[in-house]
Structure formats: structure tokens, C-alpha cells
Design a protein around this motif. Structure first.
Motif, PDB file in Angstrom:
ATOM      1  N   SER A   1      58.673  35.430  69.125  1.00 37.54           N
ATOM      2  CA  SER A   1      58.426  33.924  69.002  1.00 37.54           C
ATOM      3  C   SER A   1      59.316  33.236  70.249  1.00 37.54           C
ATOM      4  N   SER A   2      59.515  33.645  71.181  1.00 38.54           N
ATOM      5  CA  SER A   2      60.390  33.030  72.426  1.00 38.54           C
ATOM      6  C   SER A   2      59.653  31.941  73.143  1.00 38.54           C
ATOM      7  N   GLN A   3      58.328  32.349  73.300  1.00 39.02           N
ATOM      8  CA  GLN A   3      57.285  31.448  73.858  1.00 39.02           C
ATOM      9  C   GLN A   3      55.745  31.629  73.314  1.00 39.02           C
ATOM     10  N   GLY A   4      54.988  30.630  73.778  1.00 45.76           N
ATOM     11  CA  GLY A   4      53.602  30.615  73.231  1.00 45.76           C
ATOM     12  C   GLY A   4      53.246  30.493  71.895  1.00 45.76           C
ATOM     13  N   LEU A   5      52.382  31.290  71.442  1.00 45.70           N
ATOM     14  CA  LEU A   5      51.824  30.871  70.159  1.00 45.70           C
ATOM     15  C   LEU A   5      52.818  31.146  69.004  1.00 45.70           C
ATOM     16  N   GLY A   6      53.846  32.445  69.064  1.00 41.84           N
ATOM     17  CA  GLY A   6      54.729  32.712  68.100  1.00 41.84           C
ATOM     18  C   GLY A   6      55.713  31.586  68.117  1.00 41.84           C
TER      19      GLY A   6
ATOM     20  N   ALA B   1      62.389  38.503  69.761  1.00 42.20           N
ATOM     21  CA  ALA B   1      61.514  38.749  71.013  1.00 42.20           C
ATOM     22  C   ALA B   1      62.214  39.702  71.757  1.00 42.20           C
ATOM     23  N   ARG B   2      62.003  40.129  73.010  1.00 41.77           N
ATOM     24  CA  ARG B   2      62.941  41.253  73.848  1.00 41.77           C
ATOM     25  C   ARG B   2      63.905  40.144  74.460  1.00 41.77           C
ATOM     26  N   GLY B   3      63.437  39.172  75.198  1.00 40.17           N
ATOM     27  CA  GLY B   3      64.568  38.732  75.946  1.00 40.17           C
ATOM     28  C   GLY B   3      65.193  37.583  75.350  1.00 40.17           C
ATOM     29  N   ARG B   4      66.728  37.657  75.404  1.00 41.29           N
ATOM     30  CA  ARG B   4      67.722  36.970  74.618  1.00 41.29           C
ATOM     31  C   ARG B   4      67.601  35.438  74.948  1.00 41.29           C
TER      32      ARG B   4
ATOM     33  N   VAL C   1      64.279  42.129  69.476  1.00 42.59           N
ATOM     34  CA  VAL C   1      63.702  43.309  69.263  1.00 42.59           C
ATOM     35  C   VAL C   1      62.504  43.625  69.852  1.00 42.59           C
ATOM     36  N   ASP C   2      62.463  44.836  70.160  1.00 37.95           N
ATOM     37  CA  ASP C   2      61.115  45.115  70.986  1.00 37.95           C
ATOM     38  C   ASP C   2      60.193  45.912  69.769  1.00 37.95           C
ATOM     39  N   VAL C   3      59.067  45.142  69.568  1.00 45.85           N
ATOM     40  CA  VAL C   3      58.399  45.734  68.384  1.00 45.85           C
ATOM     41  C   VAL C   3      57.639  46.758  68.537  1.00 45.85           C
ATOM     42  N   ARG C   4      57.743  47.596  69.844  1.00 47.36           N
ATOM     43  CA  ARG C   4      56.958  48.926  70.082  1.00 47.36           C
ATOM     44  C   ARG C   4      58.098  49.914  69.470  1.00 47.36           C
TER      45      ARG C   4
ATOM     46  N   ILE D   1      41.719  47.868  70.242  1.00 47.11           N
ATOM     47  CA  ILE D   1      42.910  47.917  69.382  1.00 47.11           C
ATOM     48  C   ILE D   1      43.166  46.928  68.154  1.00 47.11           C
ATOM     49  N   ARG D   2      42.532  45.802  68.555  1.00 53.07           N
ATOM     50  CA  ARG D   2      42.508  44.680  67.526  1.00 53.07           C
ATOM     51  C   ARG D   2      41.538  44.719  66.410  1.00 53.07           C
ATOM     52  N   ALA D   3      40.627  45.320  66.730  1.00 51.80           N
ATOM     53  CA  ALA D   3      39.819  46.039  65.548  1.00 51.80           C
ATOM     54  C   ALA D   3      40.633  46.729  64.499  1.00 51.80           C
TER      55      ALA D   3
ATOM     56  N   TYR E   1      40.846  30.782  73.728  1.00 56.72           N
ATOM     57  CA  TYR E   1      41.640  30.698  74.869  1.00 56.72           C
ATOM     58  C   TYR E   1      42.683  29.540  74.774  1.00 56.72           C
ATOM     59  N   THR E   2      43.908  29.889  74.603  1.00 56.46           N
ATOM     60  CA  THR E   2      45.031  28.858  74.245  1.00 56.46           C
ATOM     61  C   THR E   2      45.761  28.839  75.454  1.00 56.46           C
ATOM     62  N   ALA E   3      46.484  27.424  75.953  1.00 59.98           N
ATOM     63  CA  ALA E   3      47.064  27.257  77.238  1.00 59.98           C
ATOM     64  C   ALA E   3      48.656  27.803  76.747  1.00 59.98           C
ATOM     65  N   THR E   4      48.888  29.179  77.046  1.00 58.04           N
ATOM     66  CA  THR E   4      50.286  29.817  76.856  1.00 58.04           C
ATOM     67  C   THR E   4      50.525  30.596  78.446  1.00 58.04           C
ATOM     68  N   GLU E   5      51.667  31.044  78.498  1.00 59.11           N
ATOM     69  CA  GLU E   5      52.065  31.946  79.563  1.00 59.11           C
ATOM     70  C   GLU E   5      51.179  32.808  79.553  1.00 59.11           C
TER      71      GLU E   5
HETATM   72  N1  LIG Z   1      46.816  32.709  74.836  1.00 64.75           N
HETATM   73  C1  LIG Z   1      45.798  33.196  74.447  1.00 64.75           C
HETATM   74  O1  LIG Z   1      44.890  32.392  74.994  1.00 64.75           O
HETATM   75  C2  LIG Z   1      45.415  34.208  73.563  1.00 64.75           C
HETATM   76  C3  LIG Z   1      44.060  34.476  73.097  1.00 64.75           C
HETATM   77  C4  LIG Z   1      43.930  35.557  72.414  1.00 64.75           C
HETATM   78  C5  LIG Z   1      44.947  36.119  72.039  1.00 64.75           C
HETATM   79  N2  LIG Z   1      45.955  36.150  72.401  1.00 64.75           N
HETATM   80  C6  LIG Z   1      47.217  36.973  71.784  1.00 64.75           C
HETATM   81  O2  LIG Z   1      48.054  36.217  71.009  1.00 64.75           O
HETATM   82  C7  LIG Z   1      49.355  37.090  71.294  1.00 64.75           C
HETATM   83  C8  LIG Z   1      50.476  36.020  71.921  1.00 64.75           C
HETATM   84  O3  LIG Z   1      49.721  35.201  73.007  1.00 64.75           O
HETATM   85  P1  LIG Z   1      50.946  34.368  73.971  1.00 64.75           P
HETATM   86  O4  LIG Z   1      50.032  33.664  74.735  1.00 64.75           O
HETATM   87  O5  LIG Z   1      51.677  33.438  72.743  1.00 64.75           O
HETATM   88  O6  LIG Z   1      51.689  35.260  74.676  1.00 64.75           O
HETATM   89  P2  LIG Z   1      53.097  35.197  75.508  1.00 64.75           P
HETATM   90  O7  LIG Z   1      52.979  33.590  76.052  1.00 64.75           O
HETATM   91  O8  LIG Z   1      52.968  35.950  76.570  1.00 64.75           O
HETATM   92  O9  LIG Z   1      54.119  35.252  74.456  1.00 64.75           O
HETATM   93  C9  LIG Z   1      54.476  36.400  73.945  1.00 64.75           C
HETATM   94  C10 LIG Z   1      55.722  36.299  72.929  1.00 64.75           C
HETATM   95  O10 LIG Z   1      55.688  37.613  72.510  1.00 64.75           O
HETATM   96  C11 LIG Z   1      57.140  38.470  73.047  1.00 64.75           C
HETATM   97  N3  LIG Z   1      56.895  39.885  73.058  1.00 64.75           N
HETATM   98  C12 LIG Z   1      56.217  40.103  74.010  1.00 64.75           C
HETATM   99  N4  LIG Z   1      56.227  41.477  74.071  1.00 64.75           N
HETATM  100  C13 LIG Z   1      57.203  41.676  73.022  1.00 64.75           C
HETATM  101  C14 LIG Z   1      57.559  42.855  72.275  1.00 64.75           C
HETATM  102  N5  LIG Z   1      57.327  44.296  73.075  1.00 64.75           N
HETATM  103  N6  LIG Z   1      58.588  42.991  71.434  1.00 64.75           N
HETATM  104  C15 LIG Z   1      58.955  41.729  70.978  1.00 64.75           C
HETATM  105  N7  LIG Z   1      58.420  40.584  71.345  1.00 64.75           N
HETATM  106  C16 LIG Z   1      57.569  40.712  72.449  1.00 64.75           C
HETATM  107  C17 LIG Z   1      57.327  37.552  74.330  1.00 64.75           C
HETATM  108  O11 LIG Z   1      58.889  37.568  74.683  1.00 64.75           O
HETATM  109  P3  LIG Z   1      59.549  38.849  75.313  1.00 64.75           P
HETATM  110  O12 LIG Z   1      58.690  39.037  76.517  1.00 64.75           O
HETATM  111  O13 LIG Z   1      61.156  38.079  75.722  1.00 64.75           O
HETATM  112  O14 LIG Z   1      59.637  39.797  74.742  1.00 64.75           O
HETATM  113  C18 LIG Z   1      56.867  36.168  73.847  1.00 64.75           C
HETATM  114  O15 LIG Z   1      58.052  35.513  73.021  1.00 64.75           O
HETATM  115  C19 LIG Z   1      49.185  38.194  72.434  1.00 64.75           C
HETATM  116  O16 LIG Z   1      49.188  39.439  71.768  1.00 64.75           O
HETATM  117  C20 LIG Z   1      47.722  37.615  73.057  1.00 64.75           C
HETATM  118  O17 LIG Z   1      47.239  38.788  73.701  1.00 64.75           O
HETATM  119  C21 LIG Z   1      46.503  35.142  73.277  1.00 64.75           C
END
Ligand SMILES: NC(=O)c1ccc[n+]([C@@H]2O[C@H](COP(=O)([O-])OP(=O)(O)OC[C@H]3O[C@@H](n4cnc5c(N)ncnc54)[C@H](OP(=O)(O)O)[C@@H]3O)[C@@H](O)[C@H]2O)c1
Length: 262
Positions: A15-20, A38-41, A64-67, A160-162, A189-193
Motif C-alpha cells: 500500500s505504499s503506492q498504486g492501487l493499494g 510494503a517492502r520500502g519504508r 513486510v515482504d509478502v513473499r 497464477i491469478r486463476a 489497465y489502471t494508471a499506476t507505477e
Molecule cells: N495497474 C494496473 O493497470 C494493473 C492491472 C491489472 C493488475 N494489476 C495488479 O494489481 C497489483 C497492484 O498493482 P499496482 O499497479 O498498484 O502496482 P505498483 O504500482 O507496482 O505498487 C505495488 C505496491 O506493492 C508493494 N509491493 C510490491 N512487492 C511487494 C512485496 N513483495 N511485499 C510487500 N509489498 C510489495 C509495493 O511497494 P514496495 O515495492 O516498497 O514493496 C507497492 O506499494 C499488482 O499485482 C498488479 O499486477 C495492476
């Protein structure tokens, strides 16, 4: 609309960026208390700070690294210790890299499994006992349109997502008796990093510009544009809310109409 989310405690992973991050903002806007990871503080703390300033809600953070399953389990324990309850858990992380099938190694497959399927299962296992105590809970997985419409060069996500869908349906069946609703939101498709990374990788693979790649994407979307993270977040809020109290085991596409099936 009263969402009933005030004072609920919500974990939002990745949840540090993007959809979370957008989901965290939207839940905080409804008065929920948050536990973010998230991983990065640095980015995580920035997000938490912005949310506290804007919504005056309590926000707990942990790197937390969710792996790492043990780290997820410890995080859930810490969240329960901090707030005395866990009501909502939004599972999320980064996505697997874009690869064609013959490029993907065993390591890639294992990594995608760990990041995008096992992590969701471990989060569920860690939070369900707390939800059972109160006979109320919401688990919401953030996956992808690939669960309905496999995408080129995204074989890792497509496959995998299936499994996430199988997990969501299984949990919905098993824990409905405990008032725990389990659903999946599937972004198009959603405008994120993350999307910028995908467009760069696809542009390099095709020898095209990133603008051309994005244009091809938006042409497939009836609404004619990329989604905004807040639009996905609104779906998360609704599914977490009291207004979605008879909905479980479902996938809600938030894709501007891109999936064309019935
Ligand atoms: N954006 C799209 O168009 C889209 C479309 C379909 C599906 N999705 C899926 O939706 C999810 C979120 O997408 P997003 O666009 O928001 O991605 P994003 O911008 O890359 O953000 C990912 C977030 O997850 C954290 N993260 C990544 N790896 C992690 C780990 N191992 N442990 C804990 N936190 C972790 C990142 O922070 P840290 O790197 O600091 O850990 C960041 O806060 C992804 O699975 C993506 O494939 C996105």
C-alpha cells in the motif's frame, strides 16, 4: 451512503503506492483505521503520514515482504495487538514481470506463485481467526483482468491469478458461516507505477514507443481511457462495506468495459 466502515480495522498490503495506496486512502476516507505494509519504508511512511494528516485516522505501518509467510503472520499479530481486532484484509503486491511463455523460468513461476497466490492465502490464514472471533470479516484480493481475459506476454499473471480465484471461492464457501465475505477485484489497465513498467517492457519487446502501447490498450477499453487508482479503490470500499453484505465469492472487474465476455 453509510458504508459502516468507521472504526473498522483494515489491513491493506502493498500500500505504499498504486492501487493499494489508493485503497488505503479510500478506506481512511470512510473512517477506517489502517495497517499498511510494503517492502520500502520511505514510501510507506510517506503514504501513512499523508493519510494521518488528511483523515485523522490511526495508521500502523510495518515493512513486510509478502513473499515471507512468517513476516505476514507476525504482521497480523502486531496489527491485532495494536488495534485489538482485524476486520478487513486487502491482499495486494506487485505483479509478475511481463514474459512470454518460453522465457519464463522455474524461478519466475515460483516467484509469481509466492508473490501473487501464496501471499493471499497466508494473509487469509493469518487474519481469519481474528475475524472469526467477531463473526465479521472482509477479505478482498486485488488481482487482475487476466483472471477473465488472459493478456499477451503476461502468462505468469494469467496462470497464477486463476489460482487466486479458486482461493477466493473456497474461502467464501468455507467461512461464510463466520460472517466473513471474500471477494476479488480485478483491475484492467489502471494508471499506476506498475503500468508504466509494463508499458516500457512491452514497448521494448515490440520496438514501439510507450505512447503507442498505451494507445493500443485504451483502444480496447470502451470508456476510451486508462482507469484511475481511485476507481479501483471505490470498488474495494464498497465490497468492504455493509452495503455489500450479501456478496461473497465474486470477482468485480474494474476495467472500463475491457473484458468483452458475458
Ligand atoms: N495497474 C494496473 O493497470 C494493473 C492491472 C491489472 C493488475 N494489476 C495488479 O494489481 C497489483 C497492484 O498493482 P499496482 O499497479 O498498484 O502496482 P505498483 O504500482 O507496482 O505498487 C505495488 C505496491 O506493492 C508493494 N509491493 C510490491 N512487492 C511487494 C512485496 N513483495 N511485499 C510487500 N509489498 C510489495 C509495493 O511497494 P514496495 O515495492 O516498497 O514493496 C507497492 O506499494 C499488482 O499485482 C498488479 O499486477 C495492476
Amino acid at each position: 451512503m453509510d458504508t459502516g466502515l468507521a472504526n473498522r480495522v483494515a489491513i491493506v498490503a502493498g500500500s505504499s503506492q498504486g492501487l493499494g495506496r489508493a485503497a488505503a486512502f479510500a478506506l481512511a476516507a470512510e473512517g477506517a483505521y489502517l495497517a499498511l505494509c510494503a517492502r520500502g519504508r520511505a514510501a510507506l511512511e510517506r503514504t501513512a503520514h499523508e493519510i494521518r494528516e488528511r483523515f485523522r485516522v490511526r495508521v500502523y505501518t510495518e515493512t513486510v515482504d509478502v513473499r515471507d509467510s512468517a513476516a505476514i503472520e507476525q504482521f497480523a499479530k502486531n496489527v491485532n495487538k495494536e488495534f485489538g481486532r482485524i476486520d478487513i484484509c486487502v491482499t495486494n503486491a506487485g505483479g509478475p514481470p511481463a514474459k512470454w511463455f518460453l522465457e519464463a523460468t522455474d524461478a519466475d513461476w515460483n516467484e509469481a506463485f509466492s508473490l501473487n497466490l501464496l501471499s493471499a492465502a497466508v494473509f487469509a490464514r493469518a487474519v481469519i481467526p481474528y475475524m472469526q472471533q467477531r463473526q465479521w470479516g472482509r477479505i478482498i484480493t486485488i488481482s487482475s483482468i487476466t483472471v477473465r481475459q488472459p493478456q499477451p506476454q503476461l502468462v505468469l499473471s494469467n496462470a497464477i491469478r486463476a489460482g487466486v480465484m479458486g482461493l477466493v471461492r473456497s474461502l467464501a464457501n468455507e467461512f461464510g458461516k463466520d460472517g466473513i465475505l471474500v471477494n476479488n477485484v480485478a483491475p484492467g489497465y489502471t494508471a499506476t507505477e506498475r503500468l508504466k513498467e509494463l508499458s516500457a517492457s512491452r514497448a521494448a519487446a515490440l520496438g514501439q514507443s510507450e505512447e503507442m502501447v498505451e494507445q493500443v490498450w485504451t483502444e480496447q477499453i470502451p470508456l476510451g481511457r486508462l482507469g484511475r487508482p481511485e476507481e479501483l479503490a471505490d470498488a474495494v470500499v464498497w465490497l468492504a462495506s455493509e452495503r455489500a453484505s450479501f456478496i461473497t465469492g465474486q470477482t468485480l472487474l474494474v476495467d472500463g468495459g475491457m473484458y468483452k465476455g458475458l
